[in-house]
Scaffold this active site. Sequence first.
Site, PDB file in Angstrom:
ATOM      1  N   VAL A  61       0.385  -1.623   0.096  1.00 19.93           N
ATOM      2  CA  VAL A  61       0.213  -0.173  -0.285  1.00 19.93           C
ATOM      3  C   VAL A  61       0.740   1.566  -0.018  1.00 19.93           C
ATOM      4  O   VAL A  61       0.342   2.229  -0.588  1.00 19.93           O
ATOM      5  CB  VAL A  61      -0.867   0.098   0.819  1.00 19.93           C
ATOM      6  CG1 VAL A  61      -1.838  -0.882   1.101  1.00 19.93           C
ATOM      7  CG2 VAL A  61      -0.058  -0.070   2.803  1.00 19.93           C
ATOM      8  N   TYR A  62       2.030   0.704   0.009  1.00 23.70           N
ATOM      9  CA  TYR A  62       2.469   2.788  -0.502  1.00 23.70           C
ATOM     10  C   TYR A  62       3.222   2.420  -0.571  1.00 23.70           C
ATOM     11  O   TYR A  62       3.476   2.389  -2.513  1.00 23.70           O
ATOM     12  CB  TYR A  62       4.487   2.226   0.205  1.00 23.70           C
ATOM     13  CG  TYR A  62       4.823   1.784   1.915  1.00 23.70           C
ATOM     14  CD1 TYR A  62       3.442   1.402   3.044  1.00 23.70           C
ATOM     15  CD2 TYR A  62       5.780   1.311   2.146  1.00 23.70           C
ATOM     16  CE1 TYR A  62       3.661   1.378   4.018  1.00 23.70           C
ATOM     17  CE2 TYR A  62       5.954   0.903   3.724  1.00 23.70           C
ATOM     18  CZ  TYR A  62       4.727   0.745   4.388  1.00 23.70           C
ATOM     19  OH  TYR A  62       4.736   0.655   6.483  1.00 23.70           O
ATOM     20  N   SER A  63       2.248   4.211  -1.259  1.00 23.95           N
ATOM     21  CA  SER A  63       2.781   5.012  -2.691  1.00 23.95           C
ATOM     22  C   SER A  63       1.738   3.402  -3.875  1.00 23.95           C
ATOM     23  O   SER A  63       2.628   3.556  -5.050  1.00 23.95           O
ATOM     24  CB  SER A  63       3.772   5.127  -3.637  1.00 23.95           C
ATOM     25  OG  SER A  63       4.208   6.255  -2.585  1.00 23.95           O
ATOM     26  N   ASP A  64       0.984   2.837  -3.516  1.00 23.90           N
ATOM     27  CA  ASP A  64       0.113   1.891  -4.590  1.00 23.90           C
ATOM     28  C   ASP A  64       1.081   0.797  -5.553  1.00 23.90           C
ATOM     29  O   ASP A  64       1.411   0.679  -6.487  1.00 23.90           O
ATOM     30  CB  ASP A  64      -0.807   3.303  -4.989  1.00 23.90           C
ATOM     31  CG  ASP A  64      -1.740   3.788  -4.597  1.00 23.90           C
ATOM     32  OD1 ASP A  64      -2.598   2.892  -4.154  1.00 23.90           O
ATOM     33  OD2 ASP A  64      -1.607   4.992  -5.441  1.00 23.90           O
TER      34      ASP A  64
END
Length: 347
Positions: A61-64
């Site tokens: 989920v970090y920066s998609d």
Amino acid sequence: MEYRRSGSSGLVLPVLGFGAGTFGGRGELFGAWGDTDVAAARRLVDICLEAGVTLFDTADVYSDGASEEVLGAALRGRRDRVLLSTKAGLPTGPGPDEAGTGRARLVRAVEAALRRLGTEHIDLFQLHAFDAQTPVEETLSALDDLVRAGKIRYLGASNFAGWQLMKSLAAADRNGLTRYVAHQVYYSLVGRDYEWELMPLGHDQGVGALVWSPLGWGRLTGHIRRGAALPPGSRLHRTAAAGPPVDDERLYRVVEVLDELAAETGNAVPQLALAWLLTRPTVTSVIVGARNEEQLRQNLGALEVALTPEQLARLDAASATTPPYPRYPYHRLPDFARLDPPLAGVQ
């Protein structure tokens, strides 16, 4: 660099790891953290490896997913020198199959992470949150299959409550499945909830702690002080607001003691806050982030800090909070300590 085993496992980690949440820069939250591109990330990796930092942590989920992509590109050609940690389980979209830790989603999440990271295996794969909708046996069985397939080396959890972690560990033991050996947790001088239940559990069950946001969502960077405005252009109003609330008076009390110790030792406030964490029971590795070389080198300076017992006691006192029930109201009674003594070093 000091290296520690994660709990009672064979996974050996540096006491400082690097968090790649600043890589990629997509989205409102992670865009506020940083927007490090591949070239800048490669330079930060260089500095880490020079210092013995071999653990690099990220999440889908970090920066998609861009964080994993940038990290993988920055590590190209030196994968065998590092330990890669990533996480999955939080929602990545609105669909029913875009959240949770059911078998199908975990298999897809691991395959996608391997592609983005450009690697054949993940050294430490952690569930980013507990999925109460999926039986723990299904989750653990899927993870065990991925371990046996060679796609994952070690398993961990993140942000679990005590009963959730213990339920998972008991199910793994009962069914002969791979156990969690690490728990990535929020822990800082202004966020000591980890100590009341999760720390004793980790000590008892052999689960090491990997600490995220060790500077209290930016509150312990040295930029927040009583009666002072934030520096121009500061992102703290966004990053701190996303984290758990902290009573202003307690925050200022902690920062003032850190300022006193900075004057005494010549160390920076963030270095002292990190050094305190490295003395805590069950802590295996503290994950630090950085948007630039200056921040990274300052954080790495925590390895050189040596706090005396008296200085540690001052930090303990300034950051202390009343424990939750059932430790409160009996925690101050000597007879209660006979039954459930605190871990060494925890007041």
